[in-house]
Design a protein around this motif. Structure first.
Motif, PDB file in Angstrom:
ATOM      1  N   UNK A 247       0.886  -1.456  -0.099  1.00  0.00           N
ATOM      2  CA  UNK A 247      -0.096   0.143   0.032  1.00  0.00           C
ATOM      3  C   UNK A 247       0.867   1.588  -0.419  1.00  0.00           C
ATOM      4  N   UNK A 248       2.337   1.037  -0.821  1.00  0.00           N
ATOM      5  CA  UNK A 248       2.458   2.569  -0.672  1.00  0.00           C
ATOM      6  C   UNK A 248       2.166   3.700  -1.371  1.00  0.00           C
ATOM      7  N   UNK A 249       2.387   4.735  -1.504  1.00  0.00           N
ATOM      8  CA  UNK A 249       1.486   5.925  -1.866  1.00  0.00           C
ATOM      9  C   UNK A 249       2.042   6.596  -3.310  1.00  0.00           C
ATOM     10  N   UNK A 250       3.892   6.231  -3.419  1.00  0.00           N
ATOM     11  CA  UNK A 250       4.379   5.800  -3.836  1.00  0.00           C
ATOM     12  C   UNK A 250       4.848   5.404  -5.372  1.00  0.00           C
ATOM     13  N   UNK A 251       3.800   4.440  -5.294  1.00  0.00           N
ATOM     14  CA  UNK A 251       3.670   3.028  -6.327  1.00  0.00           C
ATOM     15  C   UNK A 251       3.214   3.192  -7.060  1.00  0.00           C
ATOM     16  N   UNK A 252       3.668   3.966  -8.343  1.00  0.00           N
ATOM     17  CA  UNK A 252       2.905   3.853  -9.813  1.00  0.00           C
ATOM     18  C   UNK A 252       2.543   3.452 -10.928  1.00  0.00           C
ATOM     19  N   UNK A 253       3.047   1.668 -10.533  1.00  0.00           N
ATOM     20  CA  UNK A 253       2.876   0.589 -11.302  1.00  0.00           C
ATOM     21  C   UNK A 253       3.492  -0.413 -10.366  1.00  0.00           C
ATOM     22  N   UNK A 254       2.279  -1.844 -10.756  1.00  0.00           N
ATOM     23  CA  UNK A 254       2.626  -3.001 -10.041  1.00  0.00           C
ATOM     24  C   UNK A 254       3.309  -4.285 -11.370  1.00  0.00           C
ATOM     25  N   UNK A 255       4.381  -5.023 -10.611  1.00  0.00           N
ATOM     26  CA  UNK A 255       4.262  -6.359 -11.735  1.00  0.00           C
ATOM     27  C   UNK A 255       3.947  -7.302 -10.745  1.00  0.00           C
ATOM     28  N   UNK A 256       3.264  -7.973 -11.105  1.00  0.00           N
ATOM     29  CA  UNK A 256       2.538  -9.145  -9.704  1.00  0.00           C
ATOM     30  C   UNK A 256       3.392 -10.018 -10.631  1.00  0.00           C
ATOM     31  N   UNK A 257       4.030 -10.886  -9.832  1.00  0.00           N
ATOM     32  CA  UNK A 257       4.429 -12.437 -11.021  1.00  0.00           C
ATOM     33  C   UNK A 257       4.494 -13.602  -9.224  1.00  0.00           C
ATOM     34  N   UNK A 258       2.739 -14.407  -9.920  1.00  0.00           N
ATOM     35  CA  UNK A 258       2.593 -15.822  -9.545  1.00  0.00           C
ATOM     36  C   UNK A 258       2.229 -15.890  -8.375  1.00  0.00           C
ATOM     37  N   UNK A 259       1.171 -14.538  -8.007  1.00  0.00           N
ATOM     38  CA  UNK A 259       0.780 -14.085  -6.693  1.00  0.00           C
ATOM     39  C   UNK A 259      -0.461 -15.284  -6.149  1.00  0.00           C
TER      40      UNK A 259
ATOM     41  N   UNK B  72       6.498  -6.681 -19.100  1.00  0.00           N
ATOM     42  CA  UNK B  72       5.896  -6.108 -17.977  1.00  0.00           C
ATOM     43  C   UNK B  72       7.266  -5.715 -17.479  1.00  0.00           C
ATOM     44  N   UNK B  73       8.414  -5.722 -17.250  1.00  0.00           N
ATOM     45  CA  UNK B  73       9.300  -4.201 -16.400  1.00  0.00           C
ATOM     46  C   UNK B  73       9.123  -3.500 -17.067  1.00  0.00           C
ATOM     47  N   UNK B  74       9.401  -3.823 -18.410  1.00  0.00           N
ATOM     48  CA  UNK B  74       9.418  -2.538 -19.614  1.00  0.00           C
ATOM     49  C   UNK B  74       7.995  -1.521 -19.465  1.00  0.00           C
ATOM     50  N   UNK B  75       6.720  -1.736 -19.651  1.00  0.00           N
ATOM     51  CA  UNK B  75       5.514  -1.537 -19.158  1.00  0.00           C
ATOM     52  C   UNK B  75       5.899  -1.154 -17.907  1.00  0.00           C
ATOM     53  N   UNK B  76       6.363  -1.375 -16.696  1.00  0.00           N
ATOM     54  CA  UNK B  76       6.394  -0.373 -15.654  1.00  0.00           C
ATOM     55  C   UNK B  76       6.607   0.582 -16.022  1.00  0.00           C
ATOM     56  N   UNK B  77       8.585   0.175 -16.091  1.00  0.00           N
ATOM     57  CA  UNK B  77       9.053   1.725 -16.428  1.00  0.00           C
ATOM     58  C   UNK B  77       8.412   2.717 -17.396  1.00  0.00           C
ATOM     59  N   UNK B  78       8.085   2.075 -18.427  1.00  0.00           N
ATOM     60  CA  UNK B  78       7.052   3.166 -19.000  1.00  0.00           C
ATOM     61  C   UNK B  78       5.998   4.019 -18.675  1.00  0.00           C
ATOM     62  N   UNK B  79       5.121   3.084 -17.552  1.00  0.00           N
ATOM     63  CA  UNK B  79       4.196   3.692 -16.158  1.00  0.00           C
ATOM     64  C   UNK B  79       4.766   5.066 -15.579  1.00  0.00           C
ATOM     65  N   UNK B  80       6.235   5.006 -15.332  1.00  0.00           N
ATOM     66  CA  UNK B  80       7.063   5.548 -14.246  1.00  0.00           C
ATOM     67  C   UNK B  80       7.407   7.207 -15.166  1.00  0.00           C
ATOM     68  N   UNK B  81       7.575   7.089 -16.516  1.00  0.00           N
ATOM     69  CA  UNK B  81       7.222   7.864 -17.037  1.00  0.00           C
ATOM     70  C   UNK B  81       6.091   8.998 -17.532  1.00  0.00           C
ATOM     71  N   UNK B  82       5.340   8.895 -17.049  1.00  0.00           N
ATOM     72  CA  UNK B  82       3.595   9.639 -17.380  1.00  0.00           C
ATOM     73  C   UNK B  82       3.489  10.710 -16.433  1.00  0.00           C
TER      74      UNK B  82
END
Length: 238
Positions: free
Chosen positions: A105-117, A228-238
């Protein structure tokens, strides 16, 4: 291997490896009993990111005040917040690490990648083999977090954590099904069909199924993992 950064929290010390150079941050949480070098090659593939790697508490790092996904998540959120100082980050969690990512529940989180939760552990029959091979002293973790011991298997349900998602999320699932219990050539997915239904129905989640991969998606579906990591990286740029 670089020395860890130690951050004191209300729940005990948290360790993470990776330099802070001011680049966008990818924070990773490994799964149960991962090797200390797990995901150490990621910075070489993503030099545009500062990759900060963490293990689960008690695995190559100090234990916290209790063995629970909730405590782990709260401690890692506090530690990450201290180090980020208001900057955004993408968070990547693998297996139990994905549950911790959900619980942060981190307010700093701009994107999550969840692998096999493993949202519902009661159906995850491969877990019953864990107590025999786990390191000494792992009994509290195995029972509290996964619901397994040398003599019992009790369900743990983490599906309620999906209600806490507050940012774009991509979930990677192995395509080798969990059911039925059987002798399998590769470790199957730890995500049962009811959990998949919940994940697909969530408005903030994009589910990616990885054909031919079981629980070890990073190894057996590396293209989907890197994407998926590339996708998360791109979310940081938005």
């Amino acid at each position: 291997m670089e020395p860890p950064v130690r951050i004191e929290t209300r729940y005990g010390p948290v360790q993470m490896r990776g330099a802070d150079t001011g680049r966008p941050v990818l924070f990773t949480v490994a799964g149960a009993f991962s090797h200390p070098d797990y995901l150490y090659r990621l910075p070489g593939f993503f030099p545009e990111l500062d990759v900060w790697r963490a293990q689960l508490p008690g695995n190559h790092c100090p234990e916290l005040v209790a063995n629970s996904v909730g405590v782990f998540g709260a401690a890692y959120a506090e530690a990450l917040g201290q180090r980020l100082r208001g900057r955004p980050a993408a968070i990547l969690g693998v297996s139990v690490g994905a549950l911790v990512a959900l619980a942060m529940r981190a307010p700093e989180a701009a994107a999550l990648v969840l692998v096999e939760p493993p949202l519902r552990t009661g159906e995850v029959w491969p877990l019953r083999a864990y107590p025999a091979s786990a390191p000494p002293g792992s009994e509290a973790f195995l029972w509290n977090v996964l619901g397994v011991s040398a003599t019992a298997h009790e369900p743990r349900d983490y599906s309620g954590l999906l209600s806490t998602i507050a940012c774009p999320t991509r979930v990677l699932l192995g395509g080798v099904p969990l059911a039925p219990e059987r002798k399998a050539e590769i470790l199957p997915s730890f995500v049962d069909e009811p959990s998949r239904v919940l994940l697909r129905a969530h408005p903030d989640i994009e589910v990616v199924e990885c054909p031919g991969a079981g629980h070890n998606v990073p190894k057996l579906a590396n293209a989907e993992f890197v994407d998926a990591i590339r996708w998360a990286r791109d979310q940081l740029a938005r």
